[in-house]
Design an enzyme around this catalytic site. Structure first.
Site, PDB file in Angstrom:
ATOM      1  N   CYS A  20       0.887  -1.177  -0.210  1.00 45.97           N
ATOM      2  CA  CYS A  20       0.047   0.092  -0.030  1.00 45.97           C
ATOM      3  C   CYS A  20       0.895   1.133  -0.034  1.00 45.97           C
ATOM      4  CB  CYS A  20      -1.135  -0.125   1.162  1.00 45.97           C
ATOM      5  SG  CYS A  20      -2.326   1.166   0.891  1.00 45.97           S
ATOM      6  N   HIS A  39      -3.790  -4.447  -0.197  1.00 45.88           N
ATOM      7  CA  HIS A  39      -3.269  -4.996   1.065  1.00 45.88           C
ATOM      8  C   HIS A  39      -3.523  -6.675   0.860  1.00 45.88           C
ATOM      9  CE1 HIS A  39      -3.020  -1.518   3.625  1.00 45.88           C
ATOM     10  NE2 HIS A  39      -4.008  -1.077   2.679  1.00 45.88           N
ATOM     11  N   GLU A  82      -2.583  -8.725   3.343  1.00 41.73           N
ATOM     12  CA  GLU A  82      -2.960  -9.312   4.687  1.00 41.73           C
ATOM     13  C   GLU A  82      -4.456  -8.984   4.764  1.00 41.73           C
ATOM     14  OE1 GLU A  82      -2.249  -4.678   5.273  1.00 41.73           O
ATOM     15  OE2 GLU A  82      -1.774  -6.203   3.978  1.00 41.73           O
TER      16      GLU A  82
END
Length: 208
Positions: free
Chosen positions: A79, A179, A181
């Site tokens: 990001c 992202h 994650e």
């Protein structure tokens, strides 16, 4: 061992949890000696480019990261961490980045689409890359700015009024605007691919 570089950004712990989920040994740290001892680096990030870059510079991490990359250590920016890989950003005024990949970070242009771009969107991945199996998969974005860079550094794109680079690469420097994650199994695959890059680079350096 992967160093998740801690510079008071918002998503270090969530990145750490994702790495733990795939069984990748890691440490969240700003300690220069610990970072040097690791085989690969992850530069996370949320928020504004200028503040993120200031935090990195205050801790002497900008010089360290560039030094370790020059020595061949793989780096993954996530990001805002990806945006920091470029030469500059126009967010809140012109701010210099790490300059590891040529290009500039600019605001998403006015359109009928909402800014910031928040939510799931599809990746269009170039063939014959390690990320090729992710073509057509959806990943999670949160951003108002995107990277403008040469096509040679763009591995995957997402259409959001403009072609947003979703994955970029220059040699052993990688970045994802989305992202991993927060992108479920697809995101875990991205981190797994980076793990394989780290292992390969580490093995090559040990054999020299």
């Amino acid at each position: 061992m992967i160093a998740v570089i801690d510079y008071d950004t918002g998503n270090t712990k969530s990145v750490g949890k994702a790495l733990a989920h795939i069984g990748l040994e890691h440490v969240i740290t700003a300690d220069h000696a610990v970072i040097r001892s690791c085989d690969g680096l992850i530069l996370p990030g949320v928020g504004a480019f200028a503040r993120a870059m200031a935090n990195i510079e205050e801790r002497g991490l900008a010089v360290l990261v560039k030094e370790l990359v020059s020595e061949g250590k793989p780096l993954l920016g996530i990001c805002v961490g990806m945006q920091l890989l470029f030469d500059s950003s126009s967010e809140y005024g012109e701010t210099s980045g790490l300059g590891l990949i040529p290009g500039a970070v600019v605001r998403l242009p006015p359109s009928n689409l909402k800014v910031p771009h928040i939510g799931w969107n599809q990746l269009h991945v170039k063939p014959a890359t390690v990320f090729a199996p992710l073509d057509g998969e959806n990943v999670y974005y949160v951003h108002s700015y995107y990277a403008k860079t040469d096509e040679r550094y763009v591995v995957a794109k997402t259409d959001y009024g403009v072609q947003v680079p979703g994955i970029v690469q220059k040699q052993h420097v990688y970045g994802t605007q989305f992202h991993p994650e927060k992108s479920g199994d697809v995101g875990f695959k991205v981190l797994q691919y980076f793990k394989e890059v780290v292992v390969k680079c580490s093995s090559s350096q040990q054999s020299i």
